[in-house]
Write a protein that holds these residues in place. Structure first.
Motif, PDB file in Angstrom:
ATOM      1  N   ASP A 451      35.052  39.625  27.011  1.00  0.00           N
ATOM      2  CA  ASP A 451      35.416  38.339  26.432  1.00  0.00           C
ATOM      3  C   ASP A 451      35.135  38.319  24.932  1.00  0.00           C
ATOM      4  O   ASP A 451      34.063  38.745  24.477  1.00  0.00           O
ATOM      5  N   PHE A 452      36.117  37.837  24.164  1.00  0.00           N
ATOM      6  CA  PHE A 452      36.006  37.593  22.723  1.00  0.00           C
ATOM      7  C   PHE A 452      35.939  38.874  21.882  1.00  0.00           C
ATOM      8  O   PHE A 452      35.880  38.794  20.657  1.00  0.00           O
ATOM      9  N   TYR A 463      34.236  40.556  16.925  1.00  0.00           N
ATOM     10  CA  TYR A 463      34.352  39.507  17.940  1.00  0.00           C
ATOM     11  C   TYR A 463      35.042  38.286  17.327  1.00  0.00           C
ATOM     12  O   TYR A 463      34.785  37.928  16.161  1.00  0.00           O
ATOM     13  N   TYR A 465      35.179  34.638  18.460  1.00  0.00           N
ATOM     14  CA  TYR A 465      34.635  33.639  19.386  1.00  0.00           C
ATOM     15  C   TYR A 465      35.382  32.329  19.152  1.00  0.00           C
ATOM     16  O   TYR A 465      34.983  31.498  18.334  1.00  0.00           O
ATOM     17  N   TYR A 466      36.485  32.177  19.890  1.00  0.00           N
ATOM     18  CA  TYR A 466      37.393  31.047  19.651  1.00  0.00           C
ATOM     19  C   TYR A 466      37.822  30.452  20.984  1.00  0.00           C
ATOM     20  O   TYR A 466      38.158  31.161  21.925  1.00  0.00           O
ATOM     21  N   GLN A 467      37.757  29.133  21.050  1.00  0.00           N
ATOM     22  CA  GLN A 467      38.256  28.407  22.215  1.00  0.00           C
ATOM     23  C   GLN A 467      39.109  27.255  21.717  1.00  0.00           C
ATOM     24  O   GLN A 467      38.682  26.489  20.835  1.00  0.00           O
ATOM     25  N   THR A 472      33.108  26.470  18.708  1.00  0.00           N
ATOM     26  CA  THR A 472      32.242  27.583  19.115  1.00  0.00           C
ATOM     27  C   THR A 472      31.123  27.778  18.107  1.00  0.00           C
ATOM     28  O   THR A 472      31.314  27.561  16.907  1.00  0.00           O
ATOM     29  N   LEU A 474      28.009  30.496  16.905  1.00  0.00           N
ATOM     30  CA  LEU A 474      27.325  31.791  16.983  1.00  0.00           C
ATOM     31  C   LEU A 474      25.819  31.523  16.994  1.00  0.00           C
ATOM     32  O   LEU A 474      25.234  31.119  15.994  1.00  0.00           O
ATOM     33  N   PHE A 478      24.856  33.457  22.466  1.00  0.00           N
ATOM     34  CA  PHE A 478      26.086  34.250  22.383  1.00  0.00           C
ATOM     35  C   PHE A 478      25.768  35.721  22.100  1.00  0.00           C
ATOM     36  O   PHE A 478      26.400  36.616  22.669  1.00  0.00           O
ATOM     37  N   LEU A 482      26.743  39.727  24.329  1.00  0.00           N
ATOM     38  CA  LEU A 482      27.558  40.845  23.838  1.00  0.00           C
ATOM     39  C   LEU A 482      27.238  42.123  24.606  1.00  0.00           C
ATOM     40  O   LEU A 482      26.071  42.469  24.809  1.00  0.00           O
ATOM     41  N   ILE A 491      31.541  38.825  13.384  1.00  0.00           N
ATOM     42  CA  ILE A 491      31.766  37.816  14.428  1.00  0.00           C
ATOM     43  C   ILE A 491      32.368  36.556  13.808  1.00  0.00           C
ATOM     44  O   ILE A 491      31.799  35.962  12.878  1.00  0.00           O
ATOM     45  N   ALA A 493      33.487  32.642  14.356  1.00  0.00           N
ATOM     46  CA  ALA A 493      33.194  31.461  15.179  1.00  0.00           C
ATOM     47  C   ALA A 493      33.377  30.225  14.310  1.00  0.00           C
ATOM     48  O   ALA A 493      33.568  30.321  13.082  1.00  0.00           O
TER      49      ALA A 493
END
Length: 520
Positions: A451-452, A463, A465-467, A472, A474, A478, A482, A491, A493
């Motif tokens: 994931d991510f 990474y 990290y998005y929704q 999101t 960091l 989180f 990893l 990363i 976010a």
């Protein structure tokens, strides 16, 4: 190196960086002789503005296109021209107003043409591979300007030739200057062409020379005695003592080199003194099995041939002055390999795809094509022509067998970023991931199981990290999730709650969405 300045240049020099990145949205794939919503071909036909389309190709094709042919509009002043002198076409008028501003009202026809071409050539240069070749068709009106901006963009050292094509078979007697303009130019930039395979049929070995096949070659020089006195001397057969004298232009070789040829028994001596000695030229003397490609191209291929081919395909005259696919085929043969990608971003009626498909049929090659056409006939003419070439067309003695092949037809989709610089959430997530990965690594994105995780390169893990519906953050939670181990982590976010000490300890670089996503 001379550079060219014109009104509006400063506004378009870096405009390619500001062009919005839009996704390519597949509409259908033509495969096995019919349209399908399933599958995807490596051949592409894209409907949309070629400036935006070229930008959309970067993540997959930057530095990967081996051969490019473009036939941009010639700036003739005709009102029907897409980029005509009076900028009556609404697409260009709007574009010039947005990019150049009020100055666009004062542009000359040349200024407008250069403003249109410059950012497109900049993006084309990004797509061209380091050893790739580009061919650009042009006429007299803009050729001098095009040469200067191409030197600037592609590099003067990569200029190979200004090819000449005799495009008109019959003279044009309508010109008030009483000059019939019968030719066009094709600028060629790159590292080298493939050359023409040497014709071995002229070589033979009638005397069973152990050195192999040979041909009789001329030894007469090209300079008079005042220019090259060292090449002017009597040539005497040391065995028969016959003196063959000296031609008016002398010999091609000095005394020392000629003496070596005599010692090596490479001179063909005539039986009487009125003959002219010649040289045995062995095929083994040549370092390569190719000869030069003539700068006069497409002999006995004329504009009307392109028109006739299109008329045969559609049983109607539907397009003015299409380029003959045979001409483009000869250029692709010189600038591409049998598995190259060929791009045409001013594709018109689709002659370039026609050329690629025919070449593949002839030599069982695996060349791919990418066509871009901005006009509304992209599907009805450009793509339709390619379909008919694949399936076969014509009837009776004009019937042409199909080449086989396939392609996917695309429309330019939504921009990745909205005007307020936020991510466009209507864009599929995978397209966002492709863009971010490419902006970081300049490589093609491959989906990961974790994931991510975007991927790992040079021991750096990336990474995103998005929704779509949630912010999101960091944080340490989180971090603990990893699974990929690396020397460094980049990363993305929406927020970051890690302190600087922890980030330094684990070599973490935080990038805020969307602020820190690079715009290319």
């Amino acid at each position: 190196m001379p550079t060219l300045n014109w009104i509006g240049k400063e506004k378009v020099v870096n405009h390619h960086q500001d062009v919005p990145y839009k996704i390519l949205k597949p509409q259908y794939t033509f495969i096995d002789g019919k349209q399908s919503k399933d599958g995807q071909s490596e051949n592409k036909i894209i409907h949309g503005d070629n400036l935006e389309a070229l930008k959309s190709l970067l993540p997959e094709y930057e530095g990967k296109i081996d051969c490019i042919y473009i036939d941009p509009p010639y700036n003739t002043g005709n009102e029907g021209w897409v980029y005509n002198d009076n900028v009556s076409h609404p697409k260009l008028k709007k574009w010039l107003g947005q990019v150049v501003g009020k100055e666009s009202e004062d542009l000359s026809r040349h200024d407008k043409w250069l403003c249109m071409m410059y950012p497109r050539l900049k993006l084309i240069n990004k797509l061209l591979s380091s050893d790739g070749t580009i061919f650009i068709s042009i006429n007299d009106i803009e050729s001098s300007f095009l040469k200067i901006i191409c030197d600037e963009i592609f590099g003067k050292n990569r200029f190979l030739a200004q090819l000449i094509w005799k495009s008109r078979q019959n003279k044009d007697n309508r010109n008030i200057s009483k000059i019939s303009i019968d030719h066009e130019y094709i600028f060629c930039y790159g590292a080298s062409l493939n050359g023409i395979k040497r014709d071995r049929s002229q070589f033979s070995n009638p005397d069973n020379d152990k050195r192999g096949d040979w041909v009789s070659a001329n030894m007469v020089g090209l300079a008079d005695v005042n220019a090259r006195p060292n090449l002017h001397y009597d040539l005497i057969n040391p065995s028969t003592k016959i003196n063959y004298g000296c031609p008016k232009k002398g010999w091609r070789y000095g005394r020392e080199s000629m003496s070596t040829l005599i010692t090596e028994d490479r001179i063909l001596w005539p039986k009487n003194r009125n003959g002219r000695p010649r040289k045995k030229q062995f095929i083994s003397d040549y370092l390569e099995d190719v000869t030069g490609f003539s700068s006069i191209v497409g002999e006995e291929i004329y504009t009307r041939d392109g028109t006739n081919t299109l008329n045969d395909i559609f049983n109607d005259k539907i397009f003015d002055f299409p380029k003959p696919f045979e001409l483009i085929k000869s250029l692709i043969n010189q600038g591409a390999k049998s598995d190259s990608i060929i791009l045409d971003s001013f594709s018109g009626s689709g002659s370039t795809a026609h050329a690629v498909l025919n070449l593949n049929k002839e030599d069982a090659g695996n060349r791919k094509f990418i066509l871009v056409e901005m006009e509304d006939y992209a599907n009805d003419i450009t793509a339709e022509r390619v379909k008919r070439v694949i399936k076969g067309y014509g009837e009776g003695n004009k019937k042409v067998e199909g080449t086989k092949g396939d392609f996917t037809f695309y429309e330019l989709g939504k921009p990745l970023f909205l005007e307020n610089e936020v991510l466009n959430e209507e864009v599929d997530l995978v397209k966002i991931l492709e863009y971010v990965w490419y902006s970081e690594t300049k490589t093609i994105f491959e989906a990961q199981k974790e994931d991510f995780l975007l991927g790992k390169q040079s021991n750096t893990a990336y990474y995103f990290y998005y929704q779509k519906d949630n912010m999101t953050t960091l944080d340490e939670r989180f971090l603990r999730s990893l699974k990929t181990r690396a020397d460094q982590y980049i990363i993305y976010a929406d927020n970051c709650l890690l302190d600087e000490k922890l980030m330094n300890k684990y070599h973490i670089i935080f990038k805020k969405i969307p602020r820190d996503i690079s715009r290319f």
